[in-house]
Design a protein around this motif. Sequence first.
Motif, mmCIF file in Angstrom:
data_model
loop_
_atom_site.group_PDB
_atom_site.id
_atom_site.type_symbol
_atom_site.label_atom_id
_atom_site.label_comp_id
_atom_site.label_asym_id
_atom_site.label_seq_id
_atom_site.Cartn_x
_atom_site.Cartn_y
_atom_site.Cartn_z
ATOM 1 N N PRO A 143 32.269 32.293 41.202
ATOM 2 C CA PRO A 143 32.492 32.305 42.658
ATOM 3 C C PRO A 143 33.683 33.145 43.126
ATOM 4 C CG PRO A 143 31.957 30.092 41.932
ATOM 5 C CD PRO A 143 32.110 30.922 40.681
ATOM 6 N N ARG A 144 34.780 33.113 42.376
ATOM 7 C CA ARG A 144 35.968 33.854 42.824
ATOM 8 C C ARG A 144 35.768 35.368 42.708
ATOM 9 N NH1 ARG A 144 40.617 32.060 44.534
ATOM 10 N NH2 ARG A 144 42.083 33.790 44.536
ATOM 11 N N ASP A 145 35.134 35.780 41.614
ATOM 12 C CA ASP A 145 34.836 37.213 41.463
ATOM 13 C C ASP A 145 33.909 37.685 42.581
ATOM 14 O OD1 ASP A 145 36.347 37.275 39.185
ATOM 15 O OD2 ASP A 145 34.649 37.267 37.792
ATOM 16 N N TYR A 146 32.909 36.857 42.861
ATOM 17 C CA TYR A 146 31.948 37.220 43.904
ATOM 18 C C TYR A 146 32.644 37.274 45.271
ATOM 19 C CZ TYR A 146 27.596 36.965 46.711
ATOM 20 O OH TYR A 146 26.588 37.192 47.608
ATOM 21 N N ALA A 147 33.485 36.270 45.557
ATOM 22 C CA ALA A 147 34.211 36.274 46.833
ATOM 23 C C ALA A 147 35.078 37.529 46.948
ATOM 24 C CB ALA A 147 35.062 35.010 46.959
ATOM 25 N N SER A 148 35.701 37.948 45.829
ATOM 26 C CA SER A 148 36.531 39.157 45.868
ATOM 27 C C SER A 148 35.687 40.369 46.226
ATOM 28 C CB SER A 148 37.194 39.406 44.511
ATOM 29 O OG SER A 148 37.908 38.271 44.103
ATOM 30 N N ALA A 149 34.499 40.460 45.600
ATOM 31 C CA ALA A 149 33.623 41.602 45.877
ATOM 32 C C ALA A 149 33.197 41.595 47.347
ATOM 33 C CB ALA A 149 32.396 41.551 44.968
#
Length: 489
Positions: free
Chosen positions: A436-442
């Motif tokens: 989730p955090r990687d996706y939110a960053s993207a």
Amino acid sequence: MTRRRVHAVSLLALLLLFFLPQSRAQTPPERAAASRLIGEVFANGQQLSYVSALSDRIGSRLTGTANARRAEEWAEGEMKRLGLVNVRREPYRMAASWERGPASAALVSGGNNRPLAVASYTWTPGTEGPVEGEVVDVGAGRPEDVRRVASQVKGRIALVVPEGADLDSVIYNFYRAAGLVRELKDAGARAVLLAADKPHSILYTAPVEFTATGKLAALPTVSLAREDVLLLRRLLSQNQTPRIRLDVHNRIGGAFDATNVVGEIRGSGLADELVVVGAHLDSNDLGPGALDNGAGSGAVLETARAIKALGLRPRRTIRFVLFTGEEEGMVGSIAYVERHRAEMDKTVAALVMDIGAGRPQGWFSMGRTDLDAEIRELSEPLAQFGDFTIEHAAFAATDNAPFMAEGVPNLILIQDETPYFPVHHTIADTPDKIEPRDYASAVAVFASTAYAIADRPQRFGRRLTADEIKRMADETKVGDQWRAAGIWK
Ligand SMILES: [Zn+2]
């Protein structure tokens, strides 16, 4: 060590004291808005629920199927619910429909009747009854491999093991497939087994021909599980002649209309200039397309949601486009550019996301070195997400390609591809692969960059002239891909 660190920290504090108030006072409004968007995505982002709606509640979304239609209707409803304007579904014609039927294969030589795991490549014909043949190994399926075994192929079933699983290899194999299967047909092969490169018998799918013309592959073509590929190769290396029975049924129907789903946030001062923010809504049909490209679709909708939630209004109009037909060779985005060709001068940029949900790493600028300074400037406020690279490679592999061929500045978000390629176009492309955090960053980087381009006073780059496009296409070789995909007629 400790003392040095303290020293460094206090020096940093001193520097901040000097520079922070000044730079804050000079923060242009589009930059401040971009930072607020990042905060909004991390605090309230709905991107994961969008992916879940597409992947869990609808499922696979091959263009032309009932599920794809449901996804188009759902996306139109979401855009309206978010308060976008000019929400519409823009139809375009696809020349044939395709639906997967049952496919089976067995090793029948040496007293065996041993099942092998296969799945059709999309838009390939069935076998019209079971076919049997000895297996011939065509190596990696490059033109020289086919030439090497051409005299042994007649009446046989060709086994091809494409090499590589990085972006470059995936693109090479994607463009090679149509020619490969045609060459094998010309040499007399009855069907093609393409090795899946995924572990643990996970099968892969993709189209073989670009289907903008409604063309099916020249031969029945199936993905064969890696473990079964290795079995066949062991038998071949022992001078056995493995014989395969293949029975493939696919349903091929007539022409139909697919739709791209479009909605807008109108600009304030420069409303007739457009920034296209897009991703493809469709997926291949073996899995529910969470990373490819539920993640990109979720990012497009979240960009719209976050801008509306903050009550922001950019100078230029942002047009959100969820393309379909991407998996058949960017058919939807090609249709979009044809329909909107008169607006291409006013289309300032097209931003596309299609490498899953991994963390953001920079931008593909698609042969445009002239955009470097501006991309760097836009990336400055994003330093918290790491170092951003700019890659100039130009390739036609997703929906930015038709914009590139029009000379419109176009960017693909570079993302960590390690979570993406192991499951791409497979049954395992599910939401649990998303960190989730990687996706939110993207999503945050995608949304804030799109907004900054739409809201900055000056235009982002410029449209290339016809001569410049041609030169770029020749230098990068992307012109060959545009021709193969039907972008350049
Ligand atoms: Zn994709």
